[in-house]
Design a protein around this motif. Structure first.
Motif, PDB file in Angstrom:
ATOM      1  N   THR A   1       0.845  -1.209   0.000  1.00 13.64           N
ATOM      2  CA  THR A   1       0.000   0.000   0.000  1.00 13.64           C
ATOM      3  C   THR A   1       0.874   1.251   0.000  1.00 13.64           C
ATOM      4  O   THR A   1       0.535   2.252  -0.642  1.00 13.64           O
ATOM      5  CB  THR A   1      -0.964   0.035   1.198  1.00 13.64           C
ATOM      6  OG1 THR A   1      -0.238   0.172   2.428  1.00 13.64           O
ATOM      7  CG2 THR A   1      -1.827  -1.221   1.256  1.00 13.64           C
TER       8      THR A   1
ATOM      9  N   TRP B   1       0.397   3.900  -3.112  1.00 12.78           N
ATOM     10  CA  TRP B   1      -0.093   5.252  -2.857  1.00 12.78           C
ATOM     11  C   TRP B   1       1.005   6.296  -3.018  1.00 12.78           C
ATOM     12  O   TRP B   1       0.727   7.444  -3.380  1.00 12.78           O
ATOM     13  CB  TRP B   1      -0.764   5.336  -1.488  1.00 12.78           C
ATOM     14  CG  TRP B   1      -2.107   4.679  -1.499  1.00 12.78           C
ATOM     15  CD1 TRP B   1      -2.470   3.503  -0.901  1.00 12.78           C
ATOM     16  CD2 TRP B   1      -3.273   5.138  -2.201  1.00 12.78           C
ATOM     17  NE1 TRP B   1      -3.785   3.204  -1.176  1.00 12.78           N
ATOM     18  CE2 TRP B   1      -4.305   4.187  -1.964  1.00 12.78           C
ATOM     19  CE3 TRP B   1      -3.554   6.246  -2.997  1.00 12.78           C
ATOM     20  CZ2 TRP B   1      -5.586   4.328  -2.508  1.00 12.78           C
ATOM     21  CZ3 TRP B   1      -4.828   6.393  -3.541  1.00 12.78           C
ATOM     22  CH2 TRP B   1      -5.826   5.447  -3.287  1.00 12.78           C
TER      23      TRP B   1
ATOM     24  N   HIS C   1      -8.586  -1.283   2.996  1.00 10.44           N
ATOM     25  CA  HIS C   1      -9.721  -0.414   3.319  1.00 10.44           C
ATOM     26  C   HIS C   1      -9.332   0.590   4.393  1.00 10.44           C
ATOM     27  O   HIS C   1      -9.645   1.787   4.282  1.00 10.44           O
ATOM     28  CB  HIS C   1     -10.906  -1.262   3.784  1.00 10.44           C
ATOM     29  CG  HIS C   1     -12.061  -0.460   4.310  1.00 10.44           C
ATOM     30  ND1 HIS C   1     -13.172  -0.161   3.557  1.00 10.44           N
ATOM     31  CD2 HIS C   1     -12.275   0.100   5.533  1.00 10.44           C
ATOM     32  CE1 HIS C   1     -14.019   0.558   4.282  1.00 10.44           C
ATOM     33  NE2 HIS C   1     -13.492   0.724   5.488  1.00 10.44           N
TER      34      HIS C   1
ATOM     35  N   GLY D   1      -7.254   3.126   3.077  1.00  6.65           N
ATOM     36  CA  GLY D   1      -8.093   4.042   2.320  1.00  6.65           C
ATOM     37  C   GLY D   1      -8.575   5.200   3.182  1.00  6.65           C
ATOM     38  O   GLY D   1      -8.682   6.340   2.713  1.00  6.65           O
TER      39      GLY D   1
ATOM     40  N   GLN E   1      -7.984   9.238   2.711  1.00  7.63           N
ATOM     41  CA  GLN E   1      -9.031  10.252   2.900  1.00  7.63           C
ATOM     42  C   GLN E   1      -8.565  11.334   3.873  1.00  7.63           C
ATOM     43  O   GLN E   1      -8.792  12.525   3.651  1.00  7.63           O
ATOM     44  CB  GLN E   1     -10.303   9.605   3.448  1.00  7.63           C
ATOM     45  CG  GLN E   1     -11.036   8.700   2.483  1.00  7.63           C
ATOM     46  CD  GLN E   1     -12.185   7.984   3.162  1.00  7.63           C
ATOM     47  OE1 GLN E   1     -12.045   7.488   4.284  1.00  7.63           O
ATOM     48  NE2 GLN E   1     -13.326   7.942   2.497  1.00  7.63           N
TER      49      GLN E   1
ATOM     50  N   ALA F   1     -13.613   4.335   0.969  1.00  5.68           N
ATOM     51  CA  ALA F   1     -12.475   3.536   1.425  1.00  5.68           C
ATOM     52  C   ALA F   1     -12.464   2.177   0.730  1.00  5.68           C
ATOM     53  O   ALA F   1     -11.397   1.634   0.416  1.00  5.68           O
ATOM     54  CB  ALA F   1     -12.521   3.366   2.943  1.00  5.68           C
TER      55      ALA F   1
ATOM     56  N   PHE G   1     -11.068   2.919  -2.702  1.00  9.36           N
ATOM     57  CA  PHE G   1      -9.622   3.113  -2.622  1.00  9.36           C
ATOM     58  C   PHE G   1      -8.895   1.776  -2.427  1.00  9.36           C
ATOM     59  O   PHE G   1      -7.785   1.589  -2.935  1.00  9.36           O
ATOM     60  CB  PHE G   1      -9.285   4.061  -1.472  1.00  9.36           C
ATOM     61  CG  PHE G   1      -9.548   5.517  -1.771  1.00  9.36           C
ATOM     62  CD1 PHE G   1      -9.697   5.970  -3.079  1.00  9.36           C
ATOM     63  CD2 PHE G   1      -9.649   6.447  -0.750  1.00  9.36           C
ATOM     64  CE1 PHE G   1      -9.934   7.308  -3.366  1.00  9.36           C
ATOM     65  CE2 PHE G   1      -9.877   7.798  -1.016  1.00  9.36           C
ATOM     66  CZ  PHE G   1     -10.022   8.221  -2.326  1.00  9.36           C
ATOM     67  N   ALA G   2      -9.520   0.858  -1.698  1.00 11.11           N
ATOM     68  CA  ALA G   2      -8.926  -0.478  -1.543  1.00 11.11           C
ATOM     69  C   ALA G   2      -8.852  -1.176  -2.894  1.00 11.11           C
ATOM     70  O   ALA G   2      -7.867  -1.858  -3.212  1.00 11.11           O
ATOM     71  CB  ALA G   2      -9.745  -1.316  -0.557  1.00 11.11           C
TER      72      ALA G   2
ATOM     73  N   TRP H   1      -6.005   0.295  -4.914  1.00 10.13           N
ATOM     74  CA  TRP H   1      -4.737  -0.323  -4.488  1.00 10.13           C
ATOM     75  C   TRP H   1      -4.550  -1.674  -5.156  1.00 10.13           C
ATOM     76  O   TRP H   1      -3.457  -1.981  -5.668  1.00 10.13           O
ATOM     77  CB  TRP H   1      -4.692  -0.493  -2.968  1.00 10.13           C
ATOM     78  CG  TRP H   1      -3.637  -1.476  -2.583  1.00 10.13           C
ATOM     79  CD1 TRP H   1      -2.281  -1.248  -2.548  1.00 10.13           C
ATOM     80  CD2 TRP H   1      -3.820  -2.860  -2.277  1.00 10.13           C
ATOM     81  NE1 TRP H   1      -1.613  -2.412  -2.235  1.00 10.13           N
ATOM     82  CE2 TRP H   1      -2.535  -3.408  -2.055  1.00 10.13           C
ATOM     83  CE3 TRP H   1      -4.939  -3.683  -2.160  1.00 10.13           C
ATOM     84  CZ2 TRP H   1      -2.356  -4.754  -1.719  1.00 10.13           C
ATOM     85  CZ3 TRP H   1      -4.756  -5.020  -1.832  1.00 10.13           C
ATOM     86  CH2 TRP H   1      -3.475  -5.538  -1.617  1.00 10.13           C
TER      87      TRP H   1
ATOM     88  N   PRO I   1      -8.441   6.665  -8.698  1.00 15.59           N
ATOM     89  CA  PRO I   1      -9.028   7.198  -7.462  1.00 15.59           C
ATOM     90  C   PRO I   1     -10.024   8.321  -7.702  1.00 15.59           C
ATOM     91  O   PRO I   1     -10.900   8.562  -6.868  1.00 15.59           O
ATOM     92  CB  PRO I   1      -7.808   7.690  -6.669  1.00 15.59           C
ATOM     93  CG  PRO I   1      -6.704   7.832  -7.660  1.00 15.59           C
ATOM     94  CD  PRO I   1      -6.980   6.820  -8.727  1.00 15.59           C
TER      95      PRO I   1
ATOM     96  N   CYS J   1     -13.616   7.422  -7.463  1.00 15.93           N
ATOM     97  CA  CYS J   1     -14.081   6.972  -6.149  1.00 15.93           C
ATOM     98  C   CYS J   1     -14.832   8.058  -5.403  1.00 15.93           C
ATOM     99  O   CYS J   1     -14.903   8.050  -4.161  1.00 15.93           O
ATOM    100  CB  CYS J   1     -12.899   6.496  -5.305  1.00 15.93           C
ATOM    101  SG  CYS J   1     -12.072   5.020  -5.934  1.00 15.93           S
TER     102      CYS J   1
END
Length: 301
Positions: A102, A106, A179, A182, A186, A219, A222-223, A226, A291, A294
């Motif tokens: 991760t 990111w 998650h 994520g 945020q 979230a 976002f997971a 990833w 992203p 999302c």
């Protein structure tokens, strides 16, 4: 899921071998956040006790950075009391590998937008430990605390995920970690602060819950982002992996948990989203890897 040959993150604090006191299921007295696992554990407790999960959920907050210590002297970690089992050591190794992935993903995504990704830390604990959001307990499930930018995880949750909710496999576990990361994304983007401010102004519990759902679904997305990037970069996915994560997302939908508890499905009480919503947004992230797609705060989630 392939992970054995990847680097391990150095941003993990493993305190599972420390004595922290505290037995039984005790819910947070401070302003801790309930992460993806929190709703699962609430469902388990409700199922075991035969009570409506809404009665338990009513006393919990979602992804908020609160003040207050939330722990007593007997909860404070003490000296090391035991050796970790081989399985616990393996679980810790897995968490470090996923967290490292991760971080790398990111970091790449943030660099593309000209910004810098600030890596969170992750605390592995057993039973109870301290967090800047109050007492961190197994009964809360994995959660992210924005106040100290840490994820808190009791790895026994992974066993519950597989045994009680029929969502085994490394990738389902990785989805849980991703998650919570994520939520850190945020937080770093300022989304969480704005969303929580909106919750405070919501004017009703139903409106506040609706914002919480959007936080959680983003979230999930976002997971999925990833997973998309990690697979392109590291080729982590094996046959059945995405299906295992989708199965986990289905099992922890608010409506599924409410049905399992024997109660009526009450959409206004949802705090994490329905099974269909969770699957939809995780799939959005996995399929597109973007992203920007999302944005669960625009239109219908």
């Amino acid at each position: 899921m392939r992970w054995d040959d990847f680097r391990r993150s150095s941003n993990v604090d493993d305190v599972r071998d420390e004595g922290g006191g505290g037995g039984g299921f005790r819910f947070p007295g401070g302003g801790g956040g309930v992460g993806i696992g929190g709703l699962i554990v609430v469902g388990l407790i409700s199922w075991a006790l035969g009570v409506d999960p809404r009665l338990i959920l009513a006393g919990l907050e979602t992804v908020q950075g609160g003040g207050g210590s939330g722990y007593s002297q007997q909860d404070q970690p003490g000296q090391k009391q035991r050796e970790l089992s081989p399985e616990e050591q393996k679980q810790g190794d897995f968490v470090r590998a996923v967290l490292a992935q991760t971080e790398d993903v990111w970091d790449d995504i943030f660099k593309q937008s000209g910004s810098t990704y600030q890596k969170p830390r992750l605390t592995l604990f057993s039973g109870v430990t301290r967090s800047a959001c109050g007492r961190a307990q197994s009964a809360m499930g994995p959660f992210y605390c924005p106040s100290d930018q840490r994820v808190y995880l009791d790895t026994e949750f992974f066993d519950e995920l597989a045994r009680k909710f029929k969502a085994p496999g490394d990738f389902a576990r990785a989805y849980v970690i991703a998650h919570e990361i994520g939520h850190h994304v945020q937080n770093q983007l300022g989304i969480m602060e704005k969303a929580n401010a909106a919750r405070e102004r919501a004017g009703s519990e139903e409106a506040s819950n609706a914002i919480s759902v959007r936080i959680e679904l983003q979230a999930d997305c976002f997971a999925g982002v990833w997973a998309n990037w990690a697979d392109k970069k590291y080729h982590i996915l094996e046959q059945g992996d995405v299906e295992s994560a989708l199965r986990a997302a289905t099992q922890i939908g608010d409506d599924t948990l409410q049905r399992r508890s024997g109660g009526a499905v009450v959409p206004d009480s949802f705090t994490h989203g329905s099974s269909a919503q969770r699957v939809k947004w995780f799939r959005t992230g996995v399929d597109g890897g973007d992203p920007k797609k999302c944005n669960t705060f625009a239109g219908q989630p």
